[in-house]
Write a protein that holds these residues in place. Sequence first.
Motif, PDB file in Angstrom:
ATOM      1  N   PHE A 180      -7.664  -8.927  16.223  1.00 19.64           N
ATOM      2  CA  PHE A 180      -7.432  -9.464  15.113  1.00 19.64           C
ATOM      3  C   PHE A 180      -5.700 -10.253  15.373  1.00 19.64           C
ATOM      4  O   PHE A 180      -5.348 -10.024  16.439  1.00 19.64           O
ATOM      5  CB  PHE A 180      -6.570  -8.447  13.999  1.00 19.64           C
ATOM      6  N   ASP A 223      -5.370   1.329  14.717  1.00 23.88           N
ATOM      7  CA  ASP A 223      -6.597   1.694  14.237  1.00 23.88           C
ATOM      8  C   ASP A 223      -7.744   1.081  15.402  1.00 23.88           C
ATOM      9  O   ASP A 223      -8.621   1.701  15.354  1.00 23.88           O
ATOM     10  CB  ASP A 223      -6.817   0.904  12.907  1.00 23.88           C
ATOM     11  N   ARG A 235       0.866  -1.370   0.040  1.00 29.66           N
ATOM     12  CA  ARG A 235      -0.197  -0.006   0.015  1.00 29.66           C
ATOM     13  C   ARG A 235       1.108   1.235   0.012  1.00 29.66           C
ATOM     14  O   ARG A 235       0.275   2.213  -0.730  1.00 29.66           O
ATOM     15  CB  ARG A 235      -0.946   0.110   1.248  1.00 29.66           C
ATOM     16  N   GLU A 265       0.128  -0.708  12.992  1.00 28.62           N
ATOM     17  CA  GLU A 265      -0.772   0.184  12.476  1.00 28.62           C
ATOM     18  C   GLU A 265      -2.156  -0.465  12.677  1.00 28.62           C
ATOM     19  O   GLU A 265      -2.995   0.483  12.946  1.00 28.62           O
ATOM     20  CB  GLU A 265      -0.423   0.395  10.853  1.00 28.62           C
ATOM     21  N   SER A 266      -2.091  -1.414  12.341  1.00 28.35           N
ATOM     22  CA  SER A 266      -3.636  -2.065  12.649  1.00 28.35           C
ATOM     23  C   SER A 266      -4.149  -2.068  13.998  1.00 28.35           C
ATOM     24  O   SER A 266      -5.426  -1.820  14.312  1.00 28.35           O
ATOM     25  CB  SER A 266      -3.663  -3.687  12.177  1.00 28.35           C
ATOM     26  N   PHE A 267      -3.134  -2.386  14.916  1.00 30.54           N
ATOM     27  CA  PHE A 267      -3.419  -1.941  16.293  1.00 30.54           C
ATOM     28  C   PHE A 267      -3.768  -0.709  16.916  1.00 30.54           C
ATOM     29  O   PHE A 267      -5.008  -0.634  17.740  1.00 30.54           O
ATOM     30  CB  PHE A 267      -2.345  -2.619  17.125  1.00 30.54           C
ATOM     31  N   THR A 325      -4.535   0.061   6.529  1.00 31.43           N
ATOM     32  CA  THR A 325      -4.151  -1.319   6.661  1.00 31.43           C
ATOM     33  C   THR A 325      -5.213  -2.477   6.134  1.00 31.43           C
ATOM     34  O   THR A 325      -6.169  -2.094   5.927  1.00 31.43           O
ATOM     35  CB  THR A 325      -3.645  -1.535   8.341  1.00 31.43           C
ATOM     36  N   ILE A 352      -6.389  -4.745   7.682  1.00 34.87           N
ATOM     37  CA  ILE A 352      -7.286  -5.164   8.709  1.00 34.87           C
ATOM     38  C   ILE A 352      -8.486  -4.196   8.694  1.00 34.87           C
ATOM     39  O   ILE A 352      -9.442  -4.685   8.707  1.00 34.87           O
ATOM     40  CB  ILE A 352      -6.468  -5.127  10.084  1.00 34.87           C
ATOM     41  N   LYS A 374       5.374  -3.168  11.301  1.00 38.12           N
ATOM     42  CA  LYS A 374       4.700  -1.939  11.019  1.00 38.12           C
ATOM     43  C   LYS A 374       3.056  -2.062  10.752  1.00 38.12           C
ATOM     44  O   LYS A 374       2.362  -1.437  11.440  1.00 38.12           O
ATOM     45  CB  LYS A 374       5.311  -1.281   9.933  1.00 38.12           C
ATOM     46  N   LEU A 375       3.032  -3.374  10.001  1.00 36.35           N
ATOM     47  CA  LEU A 375       1.391  -3.450   9.677  1.00 36.35           C
ATOM     48  C   LEU A 375       0.830  -3.655  10.997  1.00 36.35           C
ATOM     49  O   LEU A 375      -0.231  -3.273  11.098  1.00 36.35           O
ATOM     50  CB  LEU A 375       1.425  -4.817   8.776  1.00 36.35           C
ATOM     51  N   ARG A 376       1.349  -4.700  11.799  1.00 37.12           N
ATOM     52  CA  ARG A 376       0.791  -4.928  12.709  1.00 37.12           C
ATOM     53  C   ARG A 376       0.390  -3.846  14.046  1.00 37.12           C
ATOM     54  O   ARG A 376      -0.643  -3.666  14.478  1.00 37.12           O
ATOM     55  CB  ARG A 376       1.364  -5.997  13.647  1.00 37.12           C
ATOM     56  N   MET A 393      -2.611 -12.289  13.152  1.00 39.08           N
ATOM     57  CA  MET A 393      -2.041 -12.632  11.819  1.00 39.08           C
ATOM     58  C   MET A 393      -0.968 -13.522  12.056  1.00 39.08           C
ATOM     59  O   MET A 393      -0.429 -13.897  13.065  1.00 39.08           O
ATOM     60  CB  MET A 393      -1.340 -11.288  11.323  1.00 39.08           C
TER      61      MET A 393
END
Lengths: 267, 388
Positions: free
Chosen positions: A121, B384, A69, B380-382, A80, A82, B376-378, A123
């Motif tokens: 969530f 959110d 992204r 950022e999602s967290f 994200t 998610i 980073k993805l985890r 992963m």
Amino acid sequence: MQYYLGIDAGSSYIKLVLIDGDENIVGRHIVPRGADINASCREGYSGLLEKCRLDESAVCGIVATGYGRKQVSFCEKAITEITALAIGGFSIDSNAEIIIDIGGQDSKIIVMDSAGKVMDFAMNQKCSAGTGKFLEVTSASLGVTVDQMDVLSQKADAILSLSATCTVFAETEIISHIAKGEKKENIIKALIVAVASQIQGLFAQVSPGKDGKILYTGGVSQNQTLKKELSVRLNRDIVVPEHPQHIGAYGAALYWKRNKENQTTPF
Amino acid sequence: MESSKSILAKIFTDYYLSGAQAKKEGCPVAYISAFTPVEILRAMGIVCLYPESYAVVCAASNKSRDMIHSSSVGSFAQDLCSYSMISFGSENYPKLPYGGLPEPDMLISTNNQCGTTNLWFSLLAQKKNIPLFTIDYPAPAGDSDALRCYIARQYESLTAFVKKHTAHDMDYSQLSRQVAFSRQACQLWADIHSLNKSIPARIGADKIVNALFPIVAARGTQAACDYYQALIGEQSQSGPAGSTKAVRLLWHGYPMWFLPAKFPGGFDDQFQLVLNDYTLWWNLNYGCDSSDIDSLITAYSGTYLNWSLESKLCWVDKLIQDYALSGVVIHANRSCRRALADIIPLRARLSKKSIPSVVIESDMANPDFYAEEQIKLRMESFKDILKV
């Protein structure tokens, strides 16, 4: 009419969804991801516009999601997976409480509340066990495509177990099974069961309600054997929506449209 | 008053010089595991060095990857604890931080933190052909007479072991001083953490991590107490370390020593890391026991990783309450099997209490297991999820 574009820049494919101001999907497109993610997204964008017979000027907002992204130079915002999957999934089915998404590189379990807000969530860990990549690599070892795996696995007549969940080690086990003369169909079934087992473990990390509806998204969700295996292991019905690969891109498009119109979203 | 920075520098220097000095003067040197009753050994004139702490220094100096790879060449699997890999990999490694640790004369290990240490030290003992003493802590001793007796007998054996190999006797007044300083240092260490119970927080969690060394390697000394007193004094005069509107977060588990900030990016004024519970693992409870040995039994059998699962979960519950925390970042540190085993029940417990959490998979000292984009993805999602 103004349109909103969502781009899901995944590790295997770029998925694009265009919606109108009433949140109707007016076009979908999918292209393989090339080495240059931005160029692949551009190519996908052009293809989608051509399909929809629209000009770029009609698109008033672009949001990217997915693993690539941040490489998408022409988007207004990156969110994200998610968040995108939760918006997309909840919008197509407001009874959904859980989303299982098996993508090329990541597997995700998303738990939402009754308003669609993400509550939790999980992963997959750093390795590719339990992802589309696992099936992609192992299918290549067997000389079949991922799509063929589904049909072939349904012809399995024996239960094999794979001790390795690591993609590399699984390949070694496949070679060993082939050397022993094991049927290809049985090996494929064992590989699919190994993915289901990984997802089951991931599911145990979150605490969804006991009866919540499960949406199953991502490219791998088209594999019927895996869907059935997951359903048995989780002891729940699993619903695969139409165009399961595009849910993230749809959520990304909705994100921008709703924010632009200052609609309240739980995100 | 001397600044905390200056005292810390002296503690570092003294610690690393003490080994070399001991070798020069023929004084016995022991490698000990992190939660060894160091007070007993120091009271018997042993200079104690911590290979685990040295592994942290190597990781922070960006040398751990090379050392671990060098260890792998020696046929060790990557799945082993990275501290132990660094220890083995540091042998024959050029340009070691602080010149390296001098050769030990004996090894003391315990199982109140992990099982790997015993195996690691056992292998070291074989390789170096030096004596090893292992202390077994089946559980926190609490009021159990049987457990207290069991551990006390091992302490007697430890004393006999040291005497056999060094001919040194125990200096009981020195033991009392050590225990008193350890108790005081731990109290001050707890006080430093308590600064962050206030809103806004008073001291960054990263700053607390950087203040860890004395409680690990200089517990039982006046210098450690002086350092923490100075640090508390300085913090009380400085401004807040966060905003009142920050989302207050807990980092559960080990820091990532190879990162400059010791934690991955993603924490900021809006999402503030208020507490890392790993640093509190060092807040040993020396209790109010009638004898020094009893205090040591209470402290060292009661280490965090030796608690029952339920005790650990209750403790995290309490931290969340006491520090007004809104979310937990859990570090799944692949080196620490004992801590890894708690993650799923912890996530379930947090979920029941509607405390959002996220699992970050990496390692405390091996940067090969650090995947920045995935983390980073985890994160950022967290974030959110945490956004109101």
